[in-house]
Design a protein around this motif. Structure first.
Motif, PDB file in Angstrom:
ATOM      1  N   LYS A   1       0.824  -1.206   0.000  1.00  0.00           N
ATOM      2  CA  LYS A   1       0.000   0.000   0.000  1.00  0.00           C
ATOM      3  C   LYS A   1       0.860   1.260   0.000  1.00  0.00           C
ATOM      4  CE  LYS A   1      -3.690  -2.333   2.576  1.00  0.00           C
ATOM      5  NZ  LYS A   1      -4.435  -2.386   3.867  1.00  0.00           N
ATOM      6  N   GLU A   2       2.114   1.145   0.457  1.00  0.00           N
ATOM      7  CA  GLU A   2       3.043   2.274   0.480  1.00  0.00           C
ATOM      8  C   GLU A   2       3.992   2.261  -0.719  1.00  0.00           C
ATOM      9  OE1 GLU A   2       5.167   2.530   4.184  1.00  0.00           O
ATOM     10  OE2 GLU A   2       3.504   1.667   5.328  1.00  0.00           O
ATOM     11  N   ASN A   3       3.743   1.339  -1.661  1.00  0.00           N
ATOM     12  CA  ASN A   3       4.624   1.160  -2.824  1.00  0.00           C
ATOM     13  C   ASN A   3       6.047   0.802  -2.398  1.00  0.00           C
ATOM     14  OD1 ASN A   3       2.647   1.742  -4.841  1.00  0.00           O
ATOM     15  ND2 ASN A   3       2.854   3.918  -4.336  1.00  0.00           N
ATOM     16  N   LYS A   4       6.160   0.007  -1.339  1.00  0.00           N
ATOM     17  CA  LYS A   4       7.449  -0.491  -0.873  1.00  0.00           C
ATOM     18  C   LYS A   4       7.437  -2.013  -0.921  1.00  0.00           C
ATOM     19  CE  LYS A   4       9.486   1.751   2.608  1.00  0.00           C
ATOM     20  NZ  LYS A   4       9.724   2.370   3.952  1.00  0.00           N
ATOM     21  N   GLN A   5       8.609  -2.591  -1.146  1.00  0.00           N
ATOM     22  CA  GLN A   5       8.732  -4.041  -1.209  1.00  0.00           C
ATOM     23  C   GLN A   5       9.397  -4.555   0.067  1.00  0.00           C
ATOM     24  OE1 GLN A   5      11.306  -5.704  -4.350  1.00  0.00           O
ATOM     25  NE2 GLN A   5       9.660  -7.132  -4.862  1.00  0.00           N
ATOM     26  N   LEU A   6       8.982  -5.739   0.498  1.00  0.00           N
ATOM     27  CA  LEU A   6       9.595  -6.374   1.659  1.00  0.00           C
ATOM     28  C   LEU A   6      10.773  -7.230   1.201  1.00  0.00           C
ATOM     29  CD1 LEU A   6       9.454  -7.018   4.736  1.00  0.00           C
ATOM     30  CD2 LEU A   6       8.080  -9.015   4.125  1.00  0.00           C
ATOM     31  N   HIS A   7      11.911  -7.088   1.875  1.00  0.00           N
ATOM     32  CA  HIS A   7      13.097  -7.894   1.593  1.00  0.00           C
ATOM     33  C   HIS A   7      13.205  -8.980   2.660  1.00  0.00           C
ATOM     34  CE1 HIS A   7      14.848  -4.906  -1.304  1.00  0.00           C
ATOM     35  NE2 HIS A   7      14.018  -4.128  -0.630  1.00  0.00           N
ATOM     36  N   THR A   8      13.294 -10.228   2.244  1.00  0.00           N
ATOM     37  CA  THR A   8      13.407 -11.316   3.216  1.00  0.00           C
ATOM     38  C   THR A   8      14.793 -11.943   3.153  1.00  0.00           C
ATOM     39  OG1 THR A   8      12.510 -12.985   1.690  1.00  0.00           O
ATOM     40  CG2 THR A   8      10.948 -11.831   3.141  1.00  0.00           C
ATOM     41  N   PHE A   9      15.252 -12.418   4.312  1.00  0.00           N
ATOM     42  CA  PHE A   9      16.583 -12.997   4.434  1.00  0.00           C
ATOM     43  C   PHE A   9      16.455 -14.354   5.126  1.00  0.00           C
ATOM     44  CE2 PHE A   9      16.885  -8.437   4.344  1.00  0.00           C
ATOM     45  CZ  PHE A   9      17.883  -8.202   3.412  1.00  0.00           C
ATOM     46  N   SER A  10      16.947 -15.385   4.453  1.00  0.00           N
ATOM     47  CA  SER A  10      16.803 -16.753   4.949  1.00  0.00           C
ATOM     48  C   SER A  10      18.160 -17.437   4.976  1.00  0.00           C
ATOM     49  CB  SER A  10      15.850 -17.552   4.057  1.00  0.00           C
ATOM     50  OG  SER A  10      14.606 -16.885   3.918  1.00  0.00           O
ATOM     51  N   TYR A  11      18.432 -18.104   6.081  1.00  0.00           N
ATOM     52  CA  TYR A  11      19.681 -18.857   6.202  1.00  0.00           C
ATOM     53  C   TYR A  11      19.515 -20.233   5.586  1.00  0.00           C
ATOM     54  CZ  TYR A  11      23.250 -21.807   8.233  1.00  0.00           C
ATOM     55  OH  TYR A  11      24.266 -22.708   8.396  1.00  0.00           O
ATOM     56  N   VAL A  12      20.489 -20.642   4.765  1.00  0.00           N
ATOM     57  CA  VAL A  12      20.496 -21.986   4.175  1.00  0.00           C
ATOM     58  C   VAL A  12      21.883 -22.583   4.366  1.00  0.00           C
ATOM     59  CG1 VAL A  12      18.703 -21.464   2.484  1.00  0.00           C
ATOM     60  CG2 VAL A  12      21.104 -21.088   1.879  1.00  0.00           C
ATOM     61  N   PRO A  13      22.002 -23.917   4.396  1.00  0.00           N
ATOM     62  CA  PRO A  13      23.316 -24.550   4.602  1.00  0.00           C
ATOM     63  C   PRO A  13      24.256 -24.314   3.415  1.00  0.00           C
ATOM     64  CG  PRO A  13      21.514 -26.087   5.034  1.00  0.00           C
ATOM     65  CD  PRO A  13      20.918 -24.900   4.361  1.00  0.00           C
ATOM     66  N   GLU A  14      25.531 -24.566   3.672  1.00  0.00           N
ATOM     67  CA  GLU A  14      26.521 -24.505   2.602  1.00  0.00           C
ATOM     68  C   GLU A  14      26.197 -25.532   1.516  1.00  0.00           C
ATOM     69  OE1 GLU A  14      30.827 -23.238   4.194  1.00  0.00           O
ATOM     70  OE2 GLU A  14      30.121 -25.120   5.041  1.00  0.00           O
ATOM     71  N   GLU A  15      26.627 -25.242   0.294  1.00  0.00           N
ATOM     72  CA  GLU A  15      26.358 -26.155  -0.822  1.00  0.00           C
ATOM     73  C   GLU A  15      26.988 -27.523  -0.593  1.00  0.00           C
ATOM     74  OE1 GLU A  15      27.240 -24.690  -4.672  1.00  0.00           O
ATOM     75  OE2 GLU A  15      26.080 -22.848  -4.444  1.00  0.00           O
ATOM     76  N   SER A  16      28.127 -27.561   0.089  1.00  0.00           N
ATOM     77  CA  SER A  16      28.829 -28.833   0.297  1.00  0.00           C
ATOM     78  C   SER A  16      28.229 -29.670   1.422  1.00  0.00           C
ATOM     79  CB  SER A  16      30.312 -28.567   0.589  1.00  0.00           C
ATOM     80  OG  SER A  16      30.455 -27.714   1.718  1.00  0.00           O
ATOM     81  N   PHE A  17      27.231 -29.145   2.109  1.00  0.00           N
ATOM     82  CA  PHE A  17      26.619 -29.857   3.239  1.00  0.00           C
ATOM     83  C   PHE A  17      25.785 -31.034   2.740  1.00  0.00           C
ATOM     84  CE2 PHE A  17      22.688 -30.239   5.849  1.00  0.00           C
ATOM     85  CZ  PHE A  17      23.260 -30.772   7.000  1.00  0.00           C
ATOM     86  N   THR A  18      25.957 -32.171   3.380  1.00  0.00           N
ATOM     87  CA  THR A  18      25.149 -33.364   3.099  1.00  0.00           C
ATOM     88  C   THR A  18      24.159 -33.561   4.240  1.00  0.00           C
ATOM     89  OG1 THR A  18      26.972 -34.423   1.908  1.00  0.00           O
ATOM     90  CG2 THR A  18      25.193 -35.847   2.686  1.00  0.00           C
ATOM     91  N   ASP A  19      22.884 -33.608   3.901  1.00  0.00           N
ATOM     92  CA  ASP A  19      21.839 -33.723   4.930  1.00  0.00           C
ATOM     93  C   ASP A  19      21.908 -35.094   5.602  1.00  0.00           C
ATOM     94  OD1 ASP A  19      19.649 -33.496   6.530  1.00  0.00           O
ATOM     95  OD2 ASP A  19      18.173 -33.383   4.911  1.00  0.00           O
ATOM     96  N   TRP A  20      22.118 -35.085   6.886  1.00  0.00           N
ATOM     97  CA  TRP A  20      22.229 -36.311   7.672  1.00  0.00           C
ATOM     98  C   TRP A  20      21.039 -36.490   8.607  1.00  0.00           C
ATOM     99  CZ3 TRP A  20      21.949 -35.372  12.858  1.00  0.00           C
ATOM    100  CH2 TRP A  20      22.177 -34.060  13.258  1.00  0.00           C
ATOM    101  N   THR A  21      20.143 -35.525   8.644  1.00  0.00           N
ATOM    102  CA  THR A  21      19.090 -35.500   9.657  1.00  0.00           C
ATOM    103  C   THR A  21      17.973 -36.500   9.328  1.00  0.00           C
ATOM    104  OG1 THR A  21      17.922 -33.715   8.501  1.00  0.00           O
ATOM    105  CG2 THR A  21      19.526 -33.079  10.153  1.00  0.00           C
ATOM    106  N   PRO A  22      17.176 -36.914  10.324  1.00  0.00           N
ATOM    107  CA  PRO A  22      16.020 -37.776  10.061  1.00  0.00           C
ATOM    108  C   PRO A  22      15.062 -37.135   9.065  1.00  0.00           C
ATOM    109  CG  PRO A  22      16.476 -37.632  12.417  1.00  0.00           C
ATOM    110  CD  PRO A  22      17.343 -36.612  11.756  1.00  0.00           C
ATOM    111  N   LYS A  23      14.227 -37.940   8.440  1.00  0.00           N
ATOM    112  CA  LYS A  23      13.389 -37.474   7.327  1.00  0.00           C
ATOM    113  C   LYS A  23      12.371 -36.427   7.738  1.00  0.00           C
ATOM    114  CE  LYS A  23      10.090 -41.306   7.798  1.00  0.00           C
ATOM    115  NZ  LYS A  23       9.434 -42.442   7.104  1.00  0.00           N
TER     116      LYS A  23
END
Length: 650
Positions: A286-308
């Motif tokens: 409504k104010e002609n402004k955009q929301l910027h979001t920031f999300s943490y993600v693992p490194e590309e070399s990370f292999t997921d070891w966690t339960p499903k």
């Protein structure tokens, strides 16, 4: 929006200009849009200003009202401005330009020391009342902004951060052993139960929900706010509860968007930050402004070891929210090569004290830095949502079903279990024994001959040091048990979470100091006192009905969040799963430093060395990804942080 500081001499002793100058120079490590000071006779006030809101641009701080003989310095964003303007009968032509500091001063002139009860927002301020020769200040109800102080028989000094106080020649930098004992003895994330104390001897803090009055050489702290809910809200339908929530929460979100810069938000794949982002993006459009979001993600070399049922990389769910909501510029940050281990010294310098959230520090700091680089001035989050808007975990659901079981409400229980089993793909034959054990735990123990001793977190503290400081007696007085729980059950724990102020300090310390370093404000609508009071007044069944944990927020966000996120019962986002992966190249250095710690004379007094050595032995010398969830890993990382802190003092 500022770092503030000041000195008051009780007996009209002349202020030393070198000391006041050094006090303000200590803030030069932080960016500033303006720096001003004000002094008169025995009082000095300073402000290292960062302009966040439109009204703060060019704001005179400290500000002196010649007519009322009042001066103020403030670190504040007030969210109920319209309400206050109406109550104070401020002319509408002035409302858009009056900065929050002057609004606080108007409110003080009207209500005196009752003023913090009328303020909603994040704030710390100090007012010099010249007519009464009194210094008065306050910190917001949850301690979102910090305010430290020192006093002796002849003077009082205060500051947003601790380090400036050590520029004063009469303040020594010595460790506070009582605070350290609490830090080491408490198993959970709480740092200390004494909300006035800090890691330094003779440096105190104004606790959350407290005001301070300095008059006639006396310093008095007073709690001005408690979160108490009497009768539960009684509405006619689920739809009415949900609509009432959306109205309250939307106000909490939109009132936090006020800035002359850009607005950003943390965003995970879950309910809390997703709800914040959805309402914020809609309001900003409504104010002609955009929301910027920031999300943490693992490194590309990370292999997921966690339960499903865990997902370390939440991009799939995050992008569902982004696409559903719209008006979002989304950013995914992996901080390649960064590790929480290599950031320990920098974060200790920033925090000015030991901390317990080891796994998160590098990406919390990294997101703030990236947001700053993009011109973000307000950075939203939903950090406290678990105890407010999305209350209702699996354990609470089981407790609720157990209460139905005990009250013989078979029809209601059968309906809830049918829904629960459908949502979670299980059967009643699995669930009924779990519920029966919760309903009658003593009988279960008798018939199963279960005499197992409850597990306790390994204690870091040297028993002799614990005895010297009597720390366990103190923790018992505050109701902190060996598991870190604040009550016998979840509802009692939640109530105590809001009544015991010591649970609030850690997040206020981090957000204040990160905001100063990066000239932006972290703001949490799930922590709005209006939202908290509303959620605490909801009937318990609103949070667990329909066979859903976190039922209320899932229902209230229908159409606001995508169903893939809103109705996700099976996969839980987990941050920090790549911690050991990031530390692996430095693992030997980490373990070598722990070995050094175990023989260093400066720490032997404080740590239980046997517990540390046992933790090393259980983990072994080679890193494994699942260590991040091991209590032994927490023991070692917390010990390392305290060790570095103590060494830096010597």
């Amino acid at each position: 929006m500022s770092a503030i500081a000041g000195i008051c001499h009780f007996y009209e002793e002349t202020l030393n200009p070198v000391q006041t100058s050094n006090l303000m120079k200590a803030f030069q490590r932080y960016p500033a849009d303006n720096v001003h000071t004000w002094n008169k006779n025995n009082i000095f006030l300073g402000c290292h200003a960062q302009w966040i809101t439109p009204e703060s641009i060019g704001e005179p701080l400290p500000y002196y009202d010649y007519e009322k003989k009042l001066a103020i310095t403030a670190d504040a964003i007030i969210d109920n401005r319209d309400e206050l303007f109406d109550r104070l009968q401020v002319e509408r032509t002035f409302r858009k330009t009056i900065p929050d500091s002057q609004l606080i001063l108007l409110a003080y002139y009207r209500w005196g020391e009752e003023v913090p009860k009328h303020l909603i927002g994040d704030f710390a301020f100090m007012i010099w009342d010249e007519k009464k020769q009194k210094l008065f200040g306050a910190r917001d109800f949850s301690g979102a902004r910090t305010l430290y102080f020192y006093h002796d028989q002849s003077r009082f000094a205060f500051s947003t951060t601790i380090e400036p106080l050590f520029t004063l020649p009469y303040i020594e930098k010595n460790i506070n052993e009582e605070w350290l004992a609490e830090f080491l003895a408490i198993p959970g994330m709480v740092e200390a139960v004494d909300t006035q104390s800090t890691a330094y001897k003779n440096i105190h803090q104004i606790p959350p929900s407290h005001s301070v009055t300095v008059e006639d050489g006396r310093v008095a702290l007073l709690r001005y706010s408690t979160i108490q809910v009497g009768e539960k809200i009684k509405l006619n339908s689920n739809g009415e509860y949900e609509e009432a929530f959306r109205e309250v929460f939307n106000e909490a979100v939109t009132s936090r968007l006020r800035t002359h810069g850009k607005v950003g938000s943390h965003l995970s794949g879950g309910l809390d930050s997703g709800t914040v982002v959805s309402l914020a993006a809609k309001a900003l459009q409504k104010e002609n402004k955009q929301l910027h979001t920031f999300s943490y993600v693992p490194e590309e070399s990370f292999t997921d070891w966690t339960p499903k049922y865990y997902i370390p990389d939440e991009r799939t769910f995050i992008k569902e929210t982004v696409n559903h909501v719209g008006n979002i510029n989304d950013h995914y940050l992996s901080f390649e090569g960064k590790s929480p281990l290599t950031d320990v010294d920098d974060f200790l310098d920033l925090m000015e004290m030991p901390y317990k959230f080891f796994e998160n520090i590098f990406w919390l700091k990294g997101i703030s830095e990236e947001a700053h680089n993009q011109g973000i001035k307000i950075l939203l989050n939903g950090a406290r949502g678990n105890h407010s808007i999305s209350w209702g975990s699996w354990n609470l659901s089981m407790d609720y079903y157990a209460s139905l079981f005990k009250k013989l409400k078979w029809i209601c229980l059968n309906h809830e279990l049918n829904q629960y089993c459908i949502n979670n793909k299980t059967g009643k034959s699995v669930m009924l024994p779990i519920i029966a054990k919760r309903a009658f735990p003593l009988i279960t123990k008798i018939f199963t001959n279960n005499h197992q001793i409850d597990y306790q977190f390994p204690s870091l503290i040297n028993p002799a040091f614990a005895q010297k400081t009597k720390v366990f007696n103190k923790l018992q007085e505050y109701g902190v048990n060996s598991s870190g729980m604040l009550g016998k059950n979840l509802n009692e724990h939640r109530k105590n979470h809001y009544n015991h102020l010591f649970v609030w300090n850690k997040s206020g310390t981090a957000t204040t100091k990160l905001s100063l370093r990066y000239s932006l404000w972290d703001r949490d609508p799930t922590n709005d006192i209006r939202v908290i009071r509303f959620c605490l007044a909801l009937p318990e069944e609103q949070f667990v009905q329909g066979g859903m944990e976190r039922s209320f927020i899932r229902r209230a966000t229908k159409g606001i969040l995508p169903d893939k996120v809103r109705l996700n019962h099976h996969i839980r986002g987990v941050q920090g799963a790549d911690t050991i992966h990031r530390m692996s190249s430095n693992w030997k250095l980490f373990m070598d430093e722990i070995d050094q710690l175990c023989t260093d004379p400066i720490t032997l007094e404080f740590f239980d060395i046997k517990v540390l050595k046992d933790s090393v032995e259980k983990l072994g010398k080679e890193p494994r990804p699942e260590f991040v969830w091991a209590d032994e890993f927490k023991v070692l990382t917390r010990s390392l942080i305290v060790y570095r802190f103590i060494k830096n003092l010597n």
